[in-house]
Design an enzyme around this catalytic site. Structure first.
Site, PDB file in Angstrom:
ATOM      1  N   LYS A 256      -3.180  18.933  27.371  1.00  0.00           N
ATOM      2  CA  LYS A 256      -2.774  20.392  27.417  1.00  0.00           C
ATOM      3  C   LYS A 256      -2.140  20.608  28.760  1.00  0.00           C
ATOM      4  O   LYS A 256      -1.082  21.312  28.967  1.00  0.00           O
ATOM      5  CB  LYS A 256      -4.175  21.270  27.236  1.00  0.00           C
ATOM      6  N   ASN A 257      -2.965  20.183  30.014  1.00  0.00           N
ATOM      7  CA  ASN A 257      -2.479  20.845  31.124  1.00  0.00           C
ATOM      8  C   ASN A 257      -1.529  20.032  31.677  1.00  0.00           C
ATOM      9  O   ASN A 257      -0.712  20.228  32.425  1.00  0.00           O
ATOM     10  CB  ASN A 257      -3.844  20.418  31.956  1.00  0.00           C
TER      11      ASN A 257
ATOM     12  N   CYS B 233      -8.101  31.497  31.308  1.00  0.00           N
ATOM     13  CA  CYS B 233      -9.443  31.634  31.067  1.00  0.00           C
ATOM     14  C   CYS B 233     -10.163  32.554  32.158  1.00  0.00           C
ATOM     15  O   CYS B 233      -9.786  32.421  33.196  1.00  0.00           O
ATOM     16  CB  CYS B 233     -10.169  30.461  31.115  1.00  0.00           C
TER      17      CYS B 233
ATOM     18  N   ARG C 298      -8.748  33.491  40.331  1.00  0.00           N
ATOM     19  CA  ARG C 298      -7.514  32.659  39.692  1.00  0.00           C
ATOM     20  C   ARG C 298      -6.155  33.356  40.455  1.00  0.00           C
ATOM     21  O   ARG C 298      -5.298  33.570  39.842  1.00  0.00           O
ATOM     22  CB  ARG C 298      -7.254  32.281  38.440  1.00  0.00           C
TER      23      ARG C 298
ATOM     24  N   ASP D 178     -13.370  20.980  34.843  1.00  0.00           N
ATOM     25  CA  ASP D 178     -13.030  21.182  33.161  1.00  0.00           C
ATOM     26  C   ASP D 178     -14.113  20.403  32.295  1.00  0.00           C
ATOM     27  O   ASP D 178     -14.340  20.678  31.060  1.00  0.00           O
ATOM     28  CB  ASP D 178     -11.705  20.694  32.780  1.00  0.00           C
TER      29      ASP D 178
ATOM     30  N   ARG E 252      -7.425  26.814  21.665  1.00  0.00           N
ATOM     31  CA  ARG E 252      -6.388  26.781  22.525  1.00  0.00           C
ATOM     32  C   ARG E 252      -6.067  25.403  23.366  1.00  0.00           C
ATOM     33  O   ARG E 252      -5.222  25.124  23.772  1.00  0.00           O
ATOM     34  CB  ARG E 252      -6.505  27.815  23.655  1.00  0.00           C
TER      35      ARG E 252
HETATM   36  C1  EPZ Z   1      -5.303  23.879  36.339  1.00  0.00           C
HETATM   37  O1  EPZ Z   1      -5.480  25.001  36.506  1.00  0.00           O
HETATM   38  C2  EPZ Z   1      -5.841  23.723  35.012  1.00  0.00           C
HETATM   39  N1  EPZ Z   1      -5.127  24.783  34.059  1.00  0.00           N
HETATM   40  C3  EPZ Z   1      -7.220  24.089  34.950  1.00  0.00           C
HETATM   41  O2  EPZ Z   1      -7.612  23.832  33.498  1.00  0.00           O
HETATM   42  C4  EPZ Z   1      -8.109  23.285  35.778  1.00  0.00           C
HETATM   43  O3  EPZ Z   1      -9.565  23.846  35.928  1.00  0.00           O
HETATM   44  C5  EPZ Z   1      -7.478  23.117  37.216  1.00  0.00           C
HETATM   45  O4  EPZ Z   1      -6.159  22.887  37.206  1.00  0.00           O
HETATM   46  C6  EPZ Z   1      -8.049  22.521  38.409  1.00  0.00           C
HETATM   47  O5  EPZ Z   1      -8.015  21.191  37.853  1.00  0.00           O
HETATM   48  C7  EPZ Z   1      -3.879  24.113  33.584  1.00  0.00           C
HETATM   49  O6  EPZ Z   1      -3.209  23.058  34.020  1.00  0.00           O
HETATM   50  C8  EPZ Z   1      -3.174  25.152  32.842  1.00  0.00           C
HETATM   51  P1  EPZ Z   1      -5.626  25.229  40.545  1.00  0.00           P
HETATM   52  P2  EPZ Z   1      -4.836  25.927  37.983  1.00  0.00           P
HETATM   53  O7  EPZ Z   1      -4.508  26.055  41.007  1.00  0.00           O
HETATM   54  O8  EPZ Z   1      -3.572  25.332  38.153  1.00  0.00           O
HETATM   55  C9  EPZ Z   1      -7.544  28.629  43.340  1.00  0.00           C
HETATM   56  C10 EPZ Z   1      -8.823  24.187  31.339  1.00  0.00           C
HETATM   57  O9  EPZ Z   1      -9.951  24.372  31.144  1.00  0.00           O
HETATM   58  N2  EPZ Z   1      -6.396  28.996  43.695  1.00  0.00           N
HETATM   59  O10 EPZ Z   1      -5.844  23.900  41.185  1.00  0.00           O
HETATM   60  O11 EPZ Z   1      -4.804  27.312  37.855  1.00  0.00           O
HETATM   61  C11 EPZ Z   1      -8.230  29.026  41.657  1.00  0.00           C
HETATM   62  O12 EPZ Z   1      -8.424  30.329  41.822  1.00  0.00           O
HETATM   63  C12 EPZ Z   1      -8.342  24.959  32.776  1.00  0.00           C
HETATM   64  O13 EPZ Z   1      -7.814  23.364  31.034  1.00  0.00           O
HETATM   65  C13 EPZ Z   1      -6.214  30.004  44.646  1.00  0.00           C
HETATM   66  O14 EPZ Z   1      -7.029  30.467  45.025  1.00  0.00           O
HETATM   67  O15 EPZ Z   1      -5.944  25.322  38.881  1.00  0.00           O
HETATM   68  C14 EPZ Z   1      -9.327  27.934  41.546  1.00  0.00           C
HETATM   69  O16 EPZ Z   1     -10.363  28.604  41.971  1.00  0.00           O
HETATM   70  C15 EPZ Z   1      -9.149  25.866  33.523  1.00  0.00           C
HETATM   71  N3  EPZ Z   1      -4.772  30.126  44.787  1.00  0.00           N
HETATM   72  C16 EPZ Z   1      -8.887  26.771  42.306  1.00  0.00           C
HETATM   73  O17 EPZ Z   1      -7.944  27.194  43.232  1.00  0.00           O
HETATM   74  C17 EPZ Z   1      -3.514  29.534  44.213  1.00  0.00           C
HETATM   75  O18 EPZ Z   1      -2.559  30.038  44.560  1.00  0.00           O
HETATM   76  C18 EPZ Z   1      -8.260  25.611  41.469  1.00  0.00           C
HETATM   77  O19 EPZ Z   1      -7.111  26.402  40.889  1.00  0.00           O
HETATM   78  C19 EPZ Z   1      -3.967  28.924  43.416  1.00  0.00           C
HETATM   79  C20 EPZ Z   1      -5.269  28.255  42.846  1.00  0.00           C
END
Ligand code: EPZ
Length: 417
Positions: free
Chosen positions: A22-23, A116, A121, A304, A397
């Site tokens: 998915k990701n 989610c 986020r 995840d 999803r």
């Molecule tokens: C991706 O989310 C995945 N989603 C998430 O999977 C996964 O948990 C995550 O990567 C970490 O591996 C998709 O790819 C669609 P991040 P993403 O940016 O890109 C903070 C699932 O269950 N952050 O690495 O949003 C954020 O709040 C989903 O499949 C900031 O603060 O993850 C989080 O606490 C859930 N500012 C942490 O970093 C930003 O600009 C990780 O976020 C971006 C992120």
């Protein structure tokens, strides 16, 4: 509201084939707007998020044919239009259209992305990256309007190795003049999957999958072809199910290099399995041992799989601790796990203790988010009696054909609208 009903405690045997990630898929589809005219994406999972992304692509006048898990995308008539809230809010990944459309047209307008509810986020790292490349970012009500007369390649340092920001800045950098370097980039396999697609389109990218990625701005791109990697999170989820209920359950499409930290933890708690190439065979493990898990960015233990692993640890003899370092609110599944008979306790904002082993019993529960829903689905599969999982859309999803995959190996599971 979709409801999944499960009669628990049936051993599972047979074969489960893991679908495309998915990701990865949710990033590859927006990336396709950068191809010259036509692109093909193989091994696309059949999940709701893909349908929403196809709707956005069609809104932008792309023609998409979707058959046999393959997307044939024609972006020769691509038009840049504001992406409406009702579509962008459906998922977090809609934000990849920011990097892609900024690179292609120098402008993008869309609402805040969804996703989610497992934490705040924010997307500050993405926005800072776009601004460092020379874009102007305005927020008017809940709409982002991002414009750039010219994007200039820069060296960008990420405060946190964000998966989304790494992909988004990689996309935007394609429209920049010169070279962009991302320092402290995310290293998740999804980054490599997207980079492979862009390289196939003719973009010079080095270091995808490492902390430092170099992207050459590229005006003329070819058509692109790529394949979605096997979903490491779906795979880990079914391996956990196999460790709890398997009878030589066979899981195909395993990329063990994407799951090393997870597989090490499985071994630590006493789970035995055999793996040959991309095929893993696993049976129910007696006498599970407790452990300590700390979620980390790749290649650490994946956040995840934290919630699905929690359900496994309810069956371990002793006290386990999980420390969630990526999200600030990812224990919401434990409320209903406890209602099913588990003993878990949130001991601080990001620490959970789990006491086992506990016999779980079926009841009515509510899925709060995708992986929290997966945790409850696993609990329902091992519980005595019947469990109804409300709000199961969130599970559908991210888990392609989950009902069929589990039914085929002997689970008593069905969807009741
Ligand atoms: C991706 O989310 C995945 N989603 C998430 O999977 C996964 O948990 C995550 O990567 C970490 O591996 C998709 O790819 C669609 P991040 P993403 O940016 O890109 C903070 C699932 O269950 N952050 O690495 O949003 C954020 O709040 C989903 O499949 C900031 O603060 O993850 C989080 O606490 C859930 N500012 C942490 O970093 C930003 O600009 C990780 O976020 C971006 C992120």
């Amino acid at each position: 509201m979709t409801k999944i009903t499960i009669e628990g405690n049936n051993l599972l045997s047979g074969e489960i084939k893991i679908s495309g990630a998915k990701n990865s898929a949710v990033a590859l589809i927006p990336a396709a707007v950068l191809s010259k005219e036509k692109s093909i994406i193989y091994n696309v999972p059949e999940i709701k998020d893909i349908e929403y992304l196809i709707k956005i692509m069609e809104l932008l006048d792309c023609k998409i044919e979707h058959k046999n898990n393959t997307l044939y995308i024609d972006s020769s008539n691509l038009k840049n239009k504001p992406i409406p809230e009702d579509l962008s809010v459906q998922m977090r990944a809609s934000y990849y259209f920011m990097g892609a459309l900024l690179a292609k047209f120098g402008k993008v307008e869309m609402s805040f992305p969804g996703g989610c509810n497992i934490g705040a986020r924010p997307i500050d790292i993405h926005i800072k990256g776009f601004e460092q490349l020379g874009a102007k970012v305005e927020i008017i009500k809940n709409r982002y309007i991002i414009t750039a007369d010219k994007l200039i390649g820069k060296k960008i340092y990420f405060d946190f190795p964000s998966v989304g920001a790494t992909i988004n800045i990689m996309l935007a950098a394609i429209g920049a003049e010169g070279t962009t370097i991302i320092e402290n980039a995310a290293m998740e396999p999804e980054i490599v999957n997207v980079a492979s697609f862009l390289i196939n389109m003719g973009v010079k990218i080095r270091g995808a999958g490492t902390k430092r990625i170099e992207i050459e701005g590229t005006r003329k791109l070819n058509n692109g072809i790529c394949e979605v990697f096997s979903d490491r999170i779906e795979c880990g989820t079914y391996i956990i199910i196999g460790a709890l209920l398997g009878k030589n359950l066979t899981i195909k499409g395993v990329i063990k290099e994407h799951l090393e930290a997870f597989l090490m933890k499985l071994k630590e708690v006493g789970v035995k399995y055999s793996i040959n190439g991309d095929t893993l065979i696993i049976s129910k493990t007696e006498n599970l041992k407790p452990t300590y898990i700390k979620t980390l960015v790749f290649p650490g233990f994946p956040t995840d799989l934290q919630q699905p692993f929690t359900t496994l640890l309810t069956q371990a003899t002793g006290m386990s601790i999980i420390e969630e370092t990526i999200y600030e609110n990812r224990f919401k599944n434990t409320y209903d796990l406890n209602r099913m008979g588990a003993i878990t306790n949130i001991i601080s904002l990001n620490k959970l203790e789990i006491k086992g082993p506990r016999k779980l019993h079926g009841t009515n529960v509510i899925a709060t988010d995708l992986r929290g829903g997966a945790s409850l689905l696993i609990a329902a599969l091992i519980a005595e009696g019947t469990t109804e999982i409300e709000n199961s859309d969130v599970i559908l999803r991210g888990y392609s054909d989950v009902i069929k995959k589990l039914e085929n190996v002997g689970a008593k599971i069905k969807i009741t609208e």
